[in-house]
Each structure stands twice: as C-alpha cells, then as structure tokens.
Enzyme design. Sequence first.
Site, PDB file in Angstrom:
ATOM      1  CE  LYS A 125      -9.551  -4.853   5.222  1.00 28.00           C
ATOM      2  NZ  LYS A 125      -9.400  -5.278   3.817  1.00 28.00           N
ATOM      3  CB  SER A 177      -6.805   3.077   3.025  1.00 27.61           C
ATOM      4  OG  SER A 177      -5.833   2.497   2.172  1.00 27.61           O
ATOM      5  CG  HIS A 183      -9.267  -6.494  -0.808  1.00 24.39           C
ATOM      6  ND1 HIS A 183      -8.357  -6.434   0.209  1.00 24.39           N
ATOM      7  CD2 HIS A 183      -9.133  -5.321  -1.491  1.00 24.39           C
ATOM      8  CE1 HIS A 183      -7.690  -5.280   0.152  1.00 24.39           C
ATOM      9  NE2 HIS A 183      -8.148  -4.579  -0.868  1.00 24.39           N
ATOM     10  CE1 TYR A 220      -3.665  -3.134   0.452  1.00 19.56           C
ATOM     11  CE2 TYR A 220      -4.357  -0.895   0.948  1.00 19.56           C
ATOM     12  CZ  TYR A 220      -4.626  -2.143   0.440  1.00 19.56           C
ATOM     13  OH  TYR A 220      -5.862  -2.406  -0.081  1.00 19.56           O
ATOM     14  CB  THR A 280      -4.191  -5.348   3.975  1.00 15.37           C
ATOM     15  OG1 THR A 280      -5.244  -4.498   4.430  1.00 15.37           O
ATOM     16  CG2 THR A 280      -4.634  -6.018   2.682  1.00 15.37           C
TER      17      THR A 280
END
Length: 408
Positions: free
Chosen positions: A241, A122, A265, A146, A172
């Site tokens: 995603k 991440s 999620h 992100y 994402t």
Amino acid sequence: MTYYYNGFPQSERDQKLNMVNVDDLEEKVKQIMPEGAYYYIASGSENEWTWRNNTAAFNHYQIVPRALTDMSDPQTDTEFFGMKLKTPVMISPIACHGIAHKDAEVATQKGAAAAGALFSSSTYANKSVEDIAAAAPDAPRFFQLYLSKDWNFNKMVFDAIKKAGYKGIFLTVDALVSGYREANLRTNFTYPVPLDFFTRYMGAKGEGQSVAQMYAASAQKIGPEDVRRIKEETGLPVIVKGVMCAEDAFKAIGAGADGVYVTNHGGREVDGAPATIDVLPEIAKAVDHRVPIIFDSGVRRGSHVFKALALGADMVGIGRPYLYGLALGGAKGVESVIEQYNKELKIDMQLTGCKTIEDVKHAKIDHIPYTADNLKSNTDPSRMKPYPKTEENQIKGSADATSGASHH
C-alpha cells in the site's frame, strides 16, 4: 445521542442518512464532532495541494457515453481474492474511528457488511480485531499493517488477525514518518481514545499521543525482504500500500506482493505528490493484470469509482466520507455512504452500456491535460472559517485541546 470518553464526545447515532452527495456530510459533521477531531480527518499535509488535486484530477479524465447499447439494470457485484462482494467500493483503512463514533470500527464493519463491501481496519484501530470480526463474522475484511520496529509486536498482530479471520494484509509503505499536517498542529490534536493493540501489548493506550509520535513507533525502513517475511509468517496475501509509480509496482511484485495499492494516503503525506488517478494508468500498464490493483484518495463520486475501474483498478477505496457517515449515522450511516456511491456508479454504468463491473474496466475514457492550483490550506488563518460550537461537540470537564477539542 452523545457519549463522553474522559470528556471527549463520541456519537451514538444509528440511522440511515439522506444526502444528495457525500460532500453534503462534511459540513453537517461539524455540528457533532470536536474541531481537532474533524480536522484530523478532513485535512491534508502542508498547503494541501495534493489533498485537493486528488479529487480535482478526476476531471482530467472523461467518461465517454455510449448509445444504442440495449442494456438495463447494471450490477455492481464483483470478486476480490475469492471474496464475493456487492460493490467494488471498499472501506479504506483509517486510524481511530472512535473520534467519529462510540462503536468505532465495530460500527464501520457492520455498515460495510450490510452494504456487501470489503472492510479494512488499521493497526491503530480503537476496537480489537476480535470485536470487529464478531460484529460481522461472515463479512470479508483485510488488515492494514503499520509494520513495527518491534517484531514481537508484529507477531502479536499477525497471530490476532489470523485467528480473527482476516483475509489479507495491506502493508503500508508510504507513511514511514507522518506528513507535516498543519491542521493537527493548529488544533493541538492527539489521539483521544485508546488504541487496542497498544493497550494489549504495552499497557500503553496510545491516548494523548500526537500523530507524529504514533508514526515514530513504526518501522522507518521497509524493503522487499519485509514483504517476503510477512508472507512467510502469516500465510496471508500481502498487498503493498502506497505505490505511486511503475518502478515501485515492479519492485513490489518482484518482492512477492499479491497486489499493489495505489494511494498517496489521501494527500496526508507528501504535499506536491501527484494525484493518484494521474498515476494509475502508468501503474496499471506496468502491472498488466499480474496482480490486483486497489486504488484510493480523493474518491467522492460514483463517477470517480467508474473512472478508476476503467483506468485499471480492481477495487476503489473511500476514506473520509465514510467516517462522516459513521459520526452522523453509525453503522447505518456507513451503509448509506456506500449506497450513495453505488447509486451514482450505476447511473454511469447505465449511460455507458456497462452491465457489469468487468464491463466498466473496458469502458472508453478520454484524457485532457490540466493546470494545478496553488491555494493555501483550508486551515491557514487567512482561509480558516469559524468552527461552530454546539452542545454536542464540546468537551466536558478538564479535557482540553490535547484530547481533540478546540482550544479557542
């Protein structure tokens, strides 16, 4: 076996795990993990309807056993974007592995590599992408992005992951703001361990911030042009995603996405959203094999992996269970969790005459409609169970609930 970061307890365990199934680990991990950290991992948003039904909905689809198949010794090897893998079970990206183990994402990568599984890290990882890559230099890995409002930050991330040998990006798009996660509010959870990219970019550790505050730093507006720009600036495959309907799959592919990632999620964003397995067939039909499909949310059994593959997925991600394995056994614990999924998956393959993962993708699946529940969340005061207190799971010194511990 416990290390303390500013009073926050981090497991140092490194051992293979014995389990009957991965759900066994959820209660065991409470003995070594602070309450706030545990519920950050374990909970969903609002009443947790979607969180529960992600797993329950797998029961709406039935694997049809096959007889007289004259087949033995099924193989779980598969290929994804040219990467040779020993299993279709993938490590889905989750922030802040340091709440589970001192070695955080480095240990997770080692466990995934030992199991021959695809790893993804991440933007909100504790460990650097360089340290993660060094832990298993030849292992396949993707990066979950992100997207930041600050494109200088994005460029720093792009440069780092390319140099570290990451093979692609999961962009994402389903978490532009944080879902209303009541468990985090009830335990006053904030990130207790520094997040690498925030440290290197701003000197800001990402420590002591809430989940909502962290999401606020990300872009709240992402469109097709962002997919194109990321592809141009990185030269890497970009998989969108957070796709939950056919329309968005069409939009993602039209924007140049190299794959779609079906996920809600883990039930942590929109409570009341459908279970991912219920929308997978529609999305698979829309994609029609033009690009690969990744699937996650609620996967707790090898049979769940089987069903997702048979309904159109190419890779199946797991989340919470591997973090429990990480806390209880470090890298070897992560490996043990993946092995458990593979063990169960192979049984289903044997009993349905599926020699390979490609065979599984053509297995016969039946479907029965269902009704949904309307239960309160597990952290509602009327249902919340007393949290155990042990020597290992207590924060020491002046640290309190804002570092991920119980404030009881």
